[in-house]
Design a protein around this motif. Sequence first.
Motif, PDB file in Angstrom:
ATOM      1  N   ALA A   1       0.834  -1.218   0.000  1.00 31.17           N
ATOM      2  CA  ALA A   1       0.000   0.000   0.000  1.00 31.17           C
ATOM      3  C   ALA A   1       0.864   1.262   0.000  1.00 31.17           C
ATOM      4  CB  ALA A   1      -0.955   0.001   1.188  1.00 31.17           C
ATOM      5  N   ARG A   2       1.941   1.248  -0.772  1.00 31.16           N
ATOM      6  CA  ARG A   2       2.903   2.356  -0.776  1.00 31.16           C
ATOM      7  C   ARG A   2       2.552   3.388  -1.847  1.00 31.16           C
ATOM      8  NH1 ARG A   2       6.453   6.030  -0.566  1.00 31.16           N
ATOM      9  NH2 ARG A   2       8.609   5.660   0.070  1.00 31.16           N
ATOM     10  N   ARG A   3       2.425   4.632  -1.415  1.00 30.97           N
ATOM     11  CA  ARG A   3       2.207   5.744  -2.346  1.00 30.97           C
ATOM     12  C   ARG A   3       3.503   6.567  -2.404  1.00 30.97           C
ATOM     13  NH1 ARG A   3      -2.351   8.515  -4.362  1.00 30.97           N
ATOM     14  NH2 ARG A   3      -3.792   7.452  -2.940  1.00 30.97           N
ATOM     15  N   ILE A   4       4.028   6.765  -3.610  1.00 27.56           N
ATOM     16  CA  ILE A   4       5.279   7.506  -3.779  1.00 27.56           C
ATOM     17  C   ILE A   4       5.010   9.009  -3.651  1.00 27.56           C
ATOM     18  CG2 ILE A   4       7.286   7.890  -5.268  1.00 27.56           C
ATOM     19  CD1 ILE A   4       6.957   4.988  -4.387  1.00 27.56           C
ATOM     20  N   GLY A   5       5.957   9.742  -3.075  1.00 25.04           N
ATOM     21  CA  GLY A   5       5.840  11.191  -2.947  1.00 25.04           C
ATOM     22  C   GLY A   5       6.543  11.910  -4.082  1.00 25.04           C
ATOM     23  N   TRP A   6       6.075  13.109  -4.380  1.00 20.77           N
ATOM     24  CA  TRP A   6       6.704  13.905  -5.445  1.00 20.77           C
ATOM     25  C   TRP A   6       8.159  14.220  -5.125  1.00 20.77           C
ATOM     26  CZ3 TRP A   6       4.782  13.935 -10.009  1.00 20.77           C
ATOM     27  CH2 TRP A   6       3.405  14.053 -10.250  1.00 20.77           C
ATOM     28  N   ASP A   7       8.443  14.435  -3.830  1.00 18.94           N
ATOM     29  CA  ASP A   7       9.771  14.924  -3.440  1.00 18.94           C
ATOM     30  C   ASP A   7      10.713  13.812  -3.000  1.00 18.94           C
ATOM     31  OD1 ASP A   7       8.457  14.278  -1.112  1.00 18.94           O
ATOM     32  OD2 ASP A   7       9.190  16.011   0.021  1.00 18.94           O
ATOM     33  N   GLU A   8      10.543  12.621  -3.562  1.00 14.47           N
ATOM     34  CA  GLU A   8      11.452  11.511  -3.299  1.00 14.47           C
ATOM     35  C   GLU A   8      11.623  10.708  -4.581  1.00 14.47           C
ATOM     36  OE1 GLU A   8       9.868   8.546  -0.648  1.00 14.47           O
ATOM     37  OE2 GLU A   8       7.895   8.552  -1.606  1.00 14.47           O
ATOM     38  N   PRO A   9      12.743   9.997  -4.722  1.00 17.90           N
ATOM     39  CA  PRO A   9      12.878   9.097  -5.870  1.00 17.90           C
ATOM     40  C   PRO A   9      11.879   7.961  -5.742  1.00 17.90           C
ATOM     41  CG  PRO A   9      15.007   9.504  -4.793  1.00 17.90           C
ATOM     42  CD  PRO A   9      13.946  10.006  -3.872  1.00 17.90           C
ATOM     43  N   SER A  10      11.477   7.409  -6.874  1.00 15.49           N
ATOM     44  CA  SER A  10      10.596   6.243  -6.843  1.00 15.49           C
ATOM     45  C   SER A  10      11.333   5.055  -6.237  1.00 15.49           C
ATOM     46  CB  SER A  10      10.145   5.887  -8.258  1.00 15.49           C
ATOM     47  OG  SER A  10       9.455   4.645  -8.280  1.00 15.49           O
ATOM     48  N   LEU A  11      10.590   4.172  -5.597  1.00 18.71           N
ATOM     49  CA  LEU A  11      11.160   2.880  -5.237  1.00 18.71           C
ATOM     50  C   LEU A  11      11.399   2.090  -6.525  1.00 18.71           C
ATOM     51  CD1 LEU A  11       8.950   1.922  -2.154  1.00 18.71           C
ATOM     52  CD2 LEU A  11      11.142   3.109  -2.188  1.00 18.71           C
ATOM     53  N   THR A  12      12.214   1.052  -6.446  1.00 19.20           N
ATOM     54  CA  THR A  12      12.554   0.256  -7.627  1.00 19.20           C
ATOM     55  C   THR A  12      11.297  -0.246  -8.336  1.00 19.20           C
ATOM     56  OG1 THR A  12      14.588  -0.485  -6.561  1.00 19.20           O
ATOM     57  CG2 THR A  12      13.817  -1.767  -8.437  1.00 19.20           C
ATOM     58  N   LEU A  13      11.222   0.007  -9.627  1.00 22.58           N
ATOM     59  CA  LEU A  13      10.086  -0.479 -10.408  1.00 22.58           C
ATOM     60  C   LEU A  13      10.221  -1.984 -10.633  1.00 22.58           C
ATOM     61  CD1 LEU A  13       9.659   2.268 -13.160  1.00 22.58           C
ATOM     62  CD2 LEU A  13       8.552   2.105 -10.925  1.00 22.58           C
ATOM     63  N   THR A  14       9.085  -2.662 -10.642  1.00 25.05           N
ATOM     64  CA  THR A  14       9.054  -4.095 -10.907  1.00 25.05           C
ATOM     65  C   THR A  14       8.431  -4.331 -12.282  1.00 25.05           C
ATOM     66  OG1 THR A  14       6.882  -4.375  -9.901  1.00 25.05           O
ATOM     67  CG2 THR A  14       8.795  -4.539  -8.437  1.00 25.05           C
ATOM     68  N   CYS A  15       8.316  -5.590 -12.659  1.00 25.30           N
ATOM     69  CA  CYS A  15       7.755  -5.910 -13.980  1.00 25.30           C
ATOM     70  C   CYS A  15       6.239  -5.761 -14.041  1.00 25.30           C
ATOM     71  CB  CYS A  15       8.143  -7.337 -14.371  1.00 25.30           C
ATOM     72  SG  CYS A  15       9.902  -7.514 -14.634  1.00 25.30           S
ATOM     73  N   SER A  16       5.619  -5.651 -12.883  1.00 28.51           N
ATOM     74  CA  SER A  16       4.176  -5.446 -12.827  1.00 28.51           C
ATOM     75  C   SER A  16       3.911  -4.274 -11.890  1.00 28.51           C
ATOM     76  CB  SER A  16       3.480  -6.706 -12.310  1.00 28.51           C
ATOM     77  OG  SER A  16       2.091  -6.497 -12.179  1.00 28.51           O
ATOM     78  N   PRO A  17       3.123  -3.286 -12.308  1.00 25.99           N
ATOM     79  CA  PRO A  17       3.012  -2.052 -11.532  1.00 25.99           C
ATOM     80  C   PRO A  17       2.085  -2.118 -10.327  1.00 25.99           C
ATOM     81  CG  PRO A  17       1.609  -1.934 -13.444  1.00 25.99           C
ATOM     82  CD  PRO A  17       2.333  -3.247 -13.552  1.00 25.99           C
TER      83      PRO A  17
END
Length: 410
Positions: free
Chosen positions: A323-339
């Motif tokens: 249930a992680r929501r990325i913030g504008w002011d941080e780098p994204s967490l590592t992307l996986t093959c399925s979003p």
Amino acid sequence: MVTKDYYSLNEVSEILGKSKETLRRWDRDGKFKAVREPISQYRIYKKEQVNKLLKQLSIDYEDTIDNSVIPIREFSAVELFAGAGGLAVGMENAGIKCVALNEIDKWACQTLRENRPQWNVLEGDIKSFNFSEYQNQVDIVTGGFPCQAFSYAGKKLGLKDARGTLFFEFARAVQEINPLICIGENVKGLLSHDKGKTIKGMTSILDEIGYNVVPVEVLKAVNYKVPQKRERLFLVGVRKDINIKFKYPKPHNKIYNLIDALKKGELYDCDVPTSPGAKYPDHKKAVLDLVPQKGYWRNLPLDIQKEYMGKSFYLGGGKTGIARRIGWDEPSLTLTCSPAQKQTERCHPEETRPFTVREYARIQTFPDNWKFMGSVSQQYKQIGNAVPCNLGEEMGYAIINFLNTYYSQL
């Protein structure tokens, strides 16, 4: 406890306008040392220390690292396990010509041909190709080979013991081509795979076929103009007749955040283009609607935590991807093959949805005109598996620097 004489990490981040990741790196590197709060061991900073740095930053402190270098001649590469071309695009941007790329996935091959019709794409299982036609004609062999365990026949693993693995095929291609330098890339977990035996075996095999292995490094993409907390291991082999030290690219001072990927700014000259993307089912969207930017499952009411997470709620570990929501002011967490995988959620900062295909591509620093072929799920897979283009470019500069030195001494 933080007193009036100290600032917390969050406060210093806001005061200096630097990400927390940057501050943590400065602390590790000794550039801007924090002290530790006695009980929690959190990083805290003396106010006079912060004020002193603030004055220095007012002298226009910016990214002073520039790894770019111009090749003194045309350098060429054969790329194995090429995927959708992230590493190849990056090296091309640095100034390295790809003369052939091998890939087994048909959709990734279509992507490569669609974007670079002039590239020689060798579609199919690497085992079916002989690379001898490139012998002594190519400077570099690269490849993101999958990580597989070896069968150990003796104390020192040899090439024959690796048969049946894809690293064997990588090594075979290197042996057939005989490049000046070979670059293998993989996940950070390769270091500990099979209790470290796998990486030792790979080093032993490269030694057997005539290559000295440079000390292995794990590069953090976020330090190389990539707005993503992705780590990649690089295994570099230098042909034994060459007495030149390979140096990895220097990490940049500046950290780019999600806003730099999706909005007009230094990385891109326009906002991210619209594109198709996955959607959440209604029950999942209702849960994620409750999560703030940079939040995750712990920000949910307790009863919803338990219902949403099921058995995972009672397991150990931080489970920070749920249930992680990325913030504008941080780098994204590592992307996986399925979003939209439950354990590795990457929710858009404002809209309750996964990142779209083009947003995925931006976070991996692909150019906007790089088209991905196949279904939406196939496109996500190609992007998620890729080496970020900007990281590939920085590695490309390091390779060019090495080759420039070699050819200038001939």
